[in-house]
Design a protein around this motif. Structure first.
Motif: not given
Length: 498
Positions: A58, A56, A147-152
């Protein structure tokens, strides 16, 4: 006592005073500064941003928190704000849009807030009172999620974060703020910008914009005011505006855009209290201005302006109703003038309805005693040629400049619409001016130049493509290349008057 002895005594007194000041500076200022310098430095953040699971982050960088709810409680007010469908709203004690700039600043400060130092590990009640933390100057609760990798992850309990903290008084040593976090007994130092961003009442958190729409989004504007009433319409947002009431004519796009821009610039000065609101709404039953704006997408917006007397002074109120949004506030008196304007103010002041590319021939009608100049674009070479009073090639760049200036020519004012007597303005069939024709010889546009405007010799009356008496700036006309010397390539220079 001689002069030398007096000087010695004065020197001794000054030394004693300087020593006293030095001791005061040391024990009153330097000692506290030394104590501040001995603070325990910390690097902890107000919000923990650790990701709940692997993958989670970068490259080891913690993801940015996304805040969803903030509560700010001050001694005399408590305001709750929530992010709803990407827009911050005040949800308590009123329901209203939140000021975007204020919220952006607050969220930025919350996300970046760090503890600069730990002042007390186990403060006493006396310590807390000294730091302004008992009772606190502000109590703040903020909720966010990682947020997760998809922004959720907004609804994932493992990703949610919530922090409540208390702010004390300003630290006079360096402008920082004393802070304490719920569940943590320690007293910290935080940046002063955080305290500044939070010290706002409910009304200061609210959006103060009177009119939120842009001119580019509108299809219809209908205004009924004290002195004037008008309706502006267009078929699509790409089409030009038309004045449809009280008369039908082409509207000046710049004037419509300026009116809407002036409205968007207006801000609510204050929001009325409940007892004041009742008086304001009563006045709005018979508004001084009642305007409806219909956008291309979405519901119409209604704006009403009225005056009411509050606390012995006359105030101007604006009521904006846009779908579920209802905003009532005190505005500047000038807001009335933004909309209460004559319909003819929107009349297009463009003098000639033409496009320069369509002109193939034109004639310059001189003042009395002058020579008529005729020019034509040659069909084979497409070059402009002078046909009269002598033949020759024309100066292409001068012709291009003249046609462009005539196409863009705008009046400074409109004196009268549909006059019964043009002669009173010095305008007749023999008036000096310009006739412009297409390739078939059909007249495209005609400019008549009349007498100087009475009381304003820097302007002249003129007639163009509409039945209006225009006022043109004399300097703009004088700058046009309309003499044979200006237009004929190789023409002899005009002789100066003796």
């Amino acid at each position: 006592m001689n002069a030398q002895q007096k000087n010695l005594v004065t020197l001794l007194i000054a030394t004693v005073v300087a020593g006293g000041l030095g001791l005061y500076a040391y024990f009153g200022v330097m000692k506290p500064e030394e104590k501040e310098a001995e603070r325990k430095e910390v690097e902890g953040k107000l919000f923990a941003v650790d990701a709940p699971g692997k993958g989670d982050t970068d490259a080891g960088t913690a993801p940015a928190l996304r805040f969803t709810w903030v509560s700010v409680e001050l001694p005399h007010s408590k305001t709750e704000m929530e992010l709803q469908e990407g827009v911050w709203r005040v949800t308590s004690p009123v329901s209203a849009l939140a000021d975007k700039e204020q919220m952006d600043t607050l969220i930025s400060e919350l996300a970046a807030a760090k503890f600069k130092a730990t002042l007390e590990e186990n403060p006493t009640d006396a310590d807390l009172e000294r730091y302004g933390l008992k009772p606190p100057r502000a109590t703040v609760t903020a909720r966010a999620y990682v947020p997760d990798a998809q922004g959720g992850g907004k609804d994932d309990p493992a990703r949610q974060r919530s922090v409540t903290f208390y702010l004390g008084v300003e630290n006079p040593f360096d402008g920082t703020a004393y802070l304490r976090r719920e569940g943590d007994p320690r007293v910290y130092l935080a940046g002063g910008a955080l305290r500044f961003a939070l010290q706002k009442s409910t009304s200061e958190w609210r959006d103060r914009q009177v009119f939120p729409l842009e001119e580019s989004s509108l299809l219809r504007i209908e205004v009924k005011a004290r002195k004037n009433a008008f309706t502006l319409e267009r078929a699509t947002t790409e089409k030009p505006w038309q004045l449809t009431q009280p008369v039908t004519l082409r509207a000046a796009p710049q004037r419509v855009a300026r009116m809407v821009s002036e409205l968007r610039f207006r801000r609510i000065i204050t929001f009325p209290k409940p007892d004041e609101e009742e008086k304001a709404r009563k006045g709005l039953e018979k508004p001084l201005v009642d305007a409806t704006f219909v956008p291309k997408i979405g519901v119409p917006l209604r704006l009403r302006l009225a005056e009411a007397e509050l606390l012995g002074a006359k105030q101007t109120f604006a009521l904006t109703e846009w779908g579920s949004e209802v905003v009532l506030g005190v505005v500047d008196l000038g807001t009335l003038n933004d909309l209460d304007v004559p319909a003819l103010d929107f009349k297009d002041k463009k003098v000639l309805a033409l496009q320069a590319k369509d002109v193939r021939k034109f004639t310059i009608h001189p003042a009395a005693g002058g020579e008529t100049i005729t020019l034509m674009r040659a069909p084979d070479t497409q070059r402009w040629e002078v046909e009269a009073p002598m033949r020759g090639l024309a100066k292409e760049f001068k012709l291009a400049s003249l046609l462009s200036s005539l196409e863009k020519l705008e009046a400074a004012a409109i004196t009268e619409a549909n006059p019964k007597n043009w002669a009173r303005y010095g305008i007749s069939d023999t008036s000096r001016g310009v006739s412009l024709m297409d390739d078939t010889g059909q007249l495209i546009a005609r400019l008549w130049i009349g007498n100087p405007v009475k009381g304003n010799p820097q302007r002249v009356w003129a007639r163009g493509s509409s039945e209006d008496v225009f006022e043109l700036d004399k300097s703009a006309l004088d700058a046009l290349p309309m003499s044979l010397t200006d237009l004929l390539d190789g023409a002899p220079a005009a002789k100066s008057s003796p």
